[in-house]
Design an enzyme around this catalytic site. Sequence first.
Site, PDB file in Angstrom:
ATOM      1  N   GLU A 177       8.701   7.407  28.810  1.00  0.00           N
ATOM      2  CA  GLU A 177       8.133   7.151  27.486  1.00  0.00           C
ATOM      3  C   GLU A 177       8.024   8.436  26.668  1.00  0.00           C
ATOM      4  OE1 GLU A 177       5.449   3.240  28.763  1.00  0.00           O
ATOM      5  OE2 GLU A 177       4.477   5.180  28.437  1.00  0.00           O
TER       6      GLU A 177
ATOM      7  N   SER B  95      -3.684   4.340  35.162  1.00  0.00           N
ATOM      8  CA  SER B  95      -4.578   4.007  34.060  1.00  0.00           C
ATOM      9  C   SER B  95      -6.002   4.412  34.418  1.00  0.00           C
ATOM     10  CB  SER B  95      -4.519   2.504  33.772  1.00  0.00           C
ATOM     11  OG  SER B  95      -5.607   2.106  32.966  1.00  0.00           O
TER      12      SER B  95
ATOM     13  N   HIS C  14      22.537  -7.655  23.402  1.00  0.00           N
ATOM     14  CA  HIS C  14      21.360  -8.166  22.668  1.00  0.00           C
ATOM     15  C   HIS C  14      20.149  -8.329  23.588  1.00  0.00           C
ATOM     16  CE1 HIS C  14      24.152  -9.096  19.376  1.00  0.00           C
ATOM     17  NE2 HIS C  14      24.923  -9.637  20.292  1.00  0.00           N
TER      18      HIS C  14
ATOM     19  N   LYS D  59      -2.146  -0.216  37.572  1.00  0.00           N
ATOM     20  CA  LYS D  59      -1.082   0.286  36.714  1.00  0.00           C
ATOM     21  C   LYS D  59      -0.337   1.471  37.323  1.00  0.00           C
ATOM     22  CE  LYS D  59      -0.223  -0.872  33.090  1.00  0.00           C
ATOM     23  NZ  LYS D  59      -0.872  -0.449  31.826  1.00  0.00           N
TER      24      LYS D  59
END
Length: 475
Positions: A290, A277, A156, A283
Amino acid sequence: MAQLWGGRFTKETDQLVYNFNASITFDQKFYRQDIEGSMAHVCMLEKQGILTAQEKADILKTLKEILSEVESGKLEISTKYEDIHSFVEANLIDRLGDTGKKLHTGRSRNDQVALDMRLYTRKELLETDELLKELLETILKIMEENLDTIMPGFTHLQKAQPITLAHHMAAYFEMFGRDRQRMHDIYERMNYCPLGSGALAGTTYPLDREYTAELLGFYGPTLNSMDGVSDRDYLIEFLSALSTIMMHLSRFSEEIIIWNSNEYQFVEIDDAYSTGSSIMPQKKNPDIAELVRGKTGRVYGALVSLLTTMKGIPLAYNKDMQEDKELSFDAMDTAKGCLALFRGMLATMKFNKDRMRESANHGFTNATDAADYLVKHGVPFRDAHGIVGRIVLYCLDKKIPIDAMSLSELKAISPVFEEDIYDAISMETCVNTRLTIGAPGVDAMKQTIEKEKAFLADDWQDTVKKDWEDRLLAR
C-alpha cells in the site's frame, strides 16, 4: 554568512534573503561529487600548467582530508555556508591559505553545480539499475518455479482465461526489463561532462575538457557551454523513468493487495512485510504494497515540478534551477527504497497454488476454449459464442463449472459436444495448447525464460567504467 562572492556589494545580504537563497541544507547531499569534481579540475589545471605540481599535490591531499573527515563525522557540514561548494572551498582555504584560493581557477559555480548534479544523478541511476536487476532476478525465480501453477487471468478485474503464475510474472519481467533499458538509454545520453563551461561562455584559460571528462568517467565534454550549465534534460528523463518504475510497482502492488484479500487468498505476505491493527487482532495488512502504491505520487510530483520549473527558463543558468534538487533527491530515495522493499516482500511471499487453481476452475476461464472446440467441429464462431453463453447461464444457475456438466447436459444445448470436450476444456489443455511465443503454455514459457536469462546475463553496466573514483583518490 560564508559566501564565495561579495566584492561588488556594499552591504550584507538580509538574513531572510540569505536563508531563502541558500541551498546547503539539501545540496550537501552531493559533497562527495563536489570534492571529486574539484579533484579532477585540479588535476587538469596542473596538466595545463595553470597550477604547479606542488599546488596540485597540496590541494588534492587537503580535499581528500576534507572528504575523509566529512564521512567519518569529524567535520560537520554547517549551515553557515551558502552551499556545499562554499563549504568545501572555505575549508580548503582555511587549511591551505592562498593555494586553496586557486581551486576555482577557470571554473564557475554554474558549471560546478551542473557537474555535481550530473555526477550524483549518474550514481543514483546506476544504483537504481542494480535494484531493478535484483527485482528481475526474483521475478525470474518465481517464473521458473511456477510453470505449472494455474491461475485465472483477468480483464476488467473479471476472470477471463486460465494462465500460469509464471506467465503473469513474466508480464512484470517485461515491464521492469524495459525500465532497465531506459536506465541504459539515459546513461548514454547524460554521460558527458559540463565542467569547463564556465558561467555560460567557457573561459580564457587553456582548459583540457576532454581530460577532465576522462578523469570523471564521462564519454567526453558537453559541446555547448550555455547548454552545459542549463541542461537538466537528463534529470527530467531520469525522473520520468523513475515515475514509470513506480507506476509498474504500483500496479504490481495493487494486484498483491487484491490477491492478499480474504476474498482471493492467492498469496500470504510474510510477517516481516506486514503489519497488524491496533484494535482488530485478526488483521494482517499489506502495508508495504500500500505504501509503494501511495508513494508513487511523490515521484510523479517531482517530475511535474521540475518540468514546470524548466518550462519558462531562458538561457543560460537561472536561480530557478536550484529547485531541481530537493524533490529530485526525495524521488530518487523513494524509488530506491520502494524497489528494495518490494523485492524483499516478493521474495518471501507464499503463493496459494491450490486456491489459484480453484479460482480458475470456477471462473468459466475455459469458456473460450469450449467455443474453440465447437468451431473446430464446424460450428461458426458467432454461433459457438452464443452456445457457450447459454452454457455459462446454465452453470450459473446450477452453481457449477462447465466441466462439471454431464455430456447429456452439454448435448442438450449443442449435439456437437462429445466425450473429448472434457479434455479440450481442462485447465492444462487450455494453458498448454497456447504455444506461440509470449503465451502461457509450458513450452512457450520455457522459451521466454531462456530469453529473459540472456537479457539478465547481458548486463549493460559491465561496459561502464566505474573505477574513476578510485583513480582520482589514488592521485
